[in-house]
Design an enzyme around this catalytic site. Structure first.
Site, short mmCIF file in Angstrom:
data_model
loop_
_atom_site.label_atom_id
_atom_site.label_comp_id
_atom_site.label_asym_id
_atom_site.label_seq_id
_atom_site.Cartn_x
_atom_site.Cartn_y
_atom_site.Cartn_z
N GLU A 172 0.63 -1.20 0.10
CA GLU A 172 -0.07 0.07 -0.05
C GLU A 172 0.83 1.22 -0.14
O GLU A 172 0.68 2.22 0.89
CB GLU A 172 -1.01 0.04 1.06
CG GLU A 172 -1.78 -1.28 1.22
CD GLU A 172 -2.36 -1.38 2.60
OE1 GLU A 172 -2.68 -0.29 3.40
OE2 GLU A 172 -3.13 -2.67 2.75
N GLU A 288 -6.61 -10.34 -1.12
CA GLU A 288 -7.09 -9.88 0.15
C GLU A 288 -8.69 -9.81 0.17
O GLU A 288 -9.27 -8.97 0.78
CB GLU A 288 -6.44 -8.78 0.99
CG GLU A 288 -5.10 -8.85 1.09
CD GLU A 288 -4.73 -7.67 1.95
OE1 GLU A 288 -5.49 -6.91 2.71
OE2 GLU A 288 -3.40 -7.62 1.80
O1 G3I Z 1 -2.42 -8.88 19.14
C1 G3I Z 1 -3.52 -8.90 20.05
C2 G3I Z 1 -3.80 -10.02 20.40
O2 G3I Z 1 -3.11 -10.43 21.32
C3 G3I Z 1 -5.39 -9.84 21.05
O3 G3I Z 1 -5.74 -11.34 21.39
C4 G3I Z 1 -6.25 -9.51 19.86
C5 G3I Z 1 -7.83 -9.44 20.50
O4 G3I Z 1 -8.47 -8.66 19.71
O5 G3I Z 1 -5.91 -8.47 19.50
C6 G3I Z 1 -4.61 -8.34 19.01
O6 G3I Z 1 -4.08 -8.02 17.70
C7 G3I Z 1 -4.83 -7.68 16.59
C8 G3I Z 1 -4.40 -8.42 15.61
O7 G3I Z 1 -5.19 -7.92 14.36
C9 G3I Z 1 -4.77 -9.95 15.71
O8 G3I Z 1 -6.10 -10.10 15.84
C10 G3I Z 1 -4.55 -6.08 16.51
O9 G3I Z 1 -5.06 -5.45 17.55
C11 G3I Z 1 -5.04 -5.66 14.87
O10 G3I Z 1 -4.63 -4.30 14.96
C12 G3I Z 1 -4.69 -6.64 13.87
O11 G3I Z 1 -5.53 -6.15 12.83
C13 G3I Z 1 -4.93 -6.60 11.56
C14 G3I Z 1 -4.69 -5.49 10.90
O12 G3I Z 1 -4.22 -5.66 9.66
C15 G3I Z 1 -3.55 -4.72 11.29
O13 G3I Z 1 -2.38 -5.32 11.52
C16 G3I Z 1 -6.01 -7.48 11.07
O14 G3I Z 1 -6.01 -8.67 11.84
C17 G3I Z 1 -5.49 -7.88 9.76
O15 G3I Z 1 -6.72 -8.49 8.87
C18 G3I Z 1 -5.22 -6.43 8.71
O16 G3I Z 1 -4.85 -7.03 7.50
C19 G3I Z 1 -4.47 -5.62 6.60
C20 G3I Z 1 -3.27 -6.31 5.68
O17 G3I Z 1 -2.45 -6.56 6.32
C21 G3I Z 1 -3.08 -5.28 4.80
N1 G3I Z 1 -4.32 -4.97 4.05
C22 G3I Z 1 -5.47 -4.46 4.59
C23 G3I Z 1 -5.77 -5.60 5.75
C24 G3I Z 1 -7.07 -5.24 6.51
O18 G3I Z 1 -6.84 -4.06 7.51
#
Ligand code: G3I
Length: 379
Positions: A172, A288
């Site tokens: 991105e 995705e």
């Molecule tokens: O790490 C904690 C975990 O310990 C806890 O159990 C959990 C409870 O909700 O939260 C945790 O982390 C979260 C993680 O996802 C795992 O669920 C983070 O707060 C959250 O910010 C993270 O979000 C991810 C996001 O990227 C940011 O990294 C999403 O799962 C993931 O689907 C999303 O993926 C992105 C791609 O990488 C790039 N393109 C867009 C896409 C969607 O935003």
């Protein structure tokens, strides 16, 4: 109004009949039990099989935590996917938690899971404006940025060298509303290294892994609004320039987080963009895909139909291009999707953006994806 659990095979088939596209009916007469103990209707052919008959790879995003915590979901991945991608486990802050410490344990687990079930794995992601660890700002300054980028990419890519299908080298870098003429997004890497950070990343990546396809992964490419159209124009400009200067880029990833709100996607300008990417000799991956249903009424049948129609329309359009080699969903089951948080419904009903429901039953989206694969030209 049917609840999630009431949605039977007959409902699925009835809903399919109501779709504008005519869909074949591959569901067998009876369901079957799974190792996990979950009983669900199964299909004659998996999405992996539908895809591979056209020379395509199908897969989805997952992670160690959700697969080890949910045997039924892990079984579903084994059944349906030819490729898997870590949703979070390879992001900078997870794999490189301290300046001199790497943690490959989760991604190693996923690679082992993939290899032991005859699946490929792709890498997501190396250089991105997000996903940076807390230590980054304290340690990385202009004089150290190039070395830090080289070190991170080389270490991570060497660890998996020769084993991954492809890597999202840059993630991105463009922003639809960017004020910059080149469309680049405000990013620590841009501030530290200037716009050249993109080609530097691709050169480092090629040196570190000669086999993986090197991708530029991008979001919001498919919409027909003016910022998205501008973004496609600038993206093409970047791609032409990188190719002209022999920067080792092999493919682009189009994320394809869609919304079933009726706004137009995959129109003429987008189709032209796809053709021009193909003309540059680049491969294309849908990296995705999901379809948010938060703007639709609560009725599951109505929502599922809108989601499925958009899946079919989008994939049918995209797959006409023979340089598309893979389609990945961002998650496989509605029980584990990032949209449950980020696009939660106002009525608090569970979102349904993926091809399987939370009981691992195929939804109408499954049918739409399978049908789009069946209709695609072979490659
Ligand atoms: O790490 C904690 C975990 O310990 C806890 O159990 C959990 C409870 O909700 O939260 C945790 O982390 C979260 C993680 O996802 C795992 O669920 C983070 O707060 C959250 O910010 C993270 O979000 C991810 C996001 O990227 C940011 O990294 C999403 O799962 C993931 O689907 C999303 O993926 C992105 C791609 O990488 C790039 N393109 C867009 C896409 C969607 O935003």
């Amino acid at each position: 109004m049917p609840s999630l659990k009431d949605l039977t095979r007959r409902d699925v088939l009835a809903g399919i009949g109501a779709m504008t596209c005519t869909l074949a009916l591959p569901f067998p007469a009876s369901g079957r039990s799974r190792d996990s103990g979950v009983v669900r209707e199964s299909t004659e052919k998996s999405l992996r099989e539908h895809a591979s008959r056209r020379g395509l790879l199908y897969g989805a995003a997952a992670g160690k935590a959700i697969l080890t915590g949910n045997k039924a979901l892990a079984d579903l991945f084994v059944e349906q996917c030819g490729i898997v991608v870590p949703e979070n486990d390879l992001k900078f802050k997870h794999v490189h938690p301290k300046p001199d410490e790497y943690d490959f344990s989760k991604a190693d687990w996923l690679l082992d899971f993939a290899e032991s079930h005859d699946m490929k794995m792709r890498g997501h992601t190396l250089v991105c404006h997000e996903f940076l660890p807390d230590w980054f700002d304290d340690v990385v300054n202009e004089s150290k940025a190039q070395r830090r980028m080289e070190e991170h990419l080389t270490r991570v890519m060497h660890h998996f060298a020769g084993k991954l299908h492809s890597w999202d080298v840059v993630n991105e870098p463009l922003e639809a509303e960017s004020w910059r003429e080149d469309g680049l997004r405000d990013s620590p890497w841009l501030k530290l290294l200037g716009p050249d950070y993109i080609e530097k990343a691709f050169h480092i990546a090629r040196d570190a892994d000669k086999e993986a396809l090197l991708c530029w992964n991008e979001n919001r490419i498919q919409n027909e609004d003016p910022p998205s159209t501008r973004k496609r124009t600038l993206f093409l400009k970047w791609l032409r320039d990188l190719k002209r200067r022999n920067v080792p880029i092999d493919a682009i990833g189009i994320e394809s987080h869609l919304t079933a709100d009726g706004s137009p996607v995959a129109g003429e300008n987008f189709k032209r963009f796809l053709r021009e990417v193909a003309d540059l000799g680049l491969k294309l991956l849908i990296t995705e895909m999901d379809v948010a249903d938060d703007s639709r009424p609560k009725d599951v049948a109505v929502r599922d139909r809108a989601v499925a129609q958009l899946y079919y329309h989008y994939l049918h359009t995209v797959l006409k291009q023979k340089n598309v080699i893979a389609v990945l969903n961002w998650g496989l089951s509605n029980g584990t999707t990032w949209l449950a948080q980020s696009k939660a419904r106002a009525d608090a009903a569970p979102v349904r953006p993926l091809p399987f429901d939370d009981q691992m039953n195929p939804t109408l989206a499954f049918k739409a994806i399978a049908r789009a694969f069946d209709k695609a030209p072979g490659r």
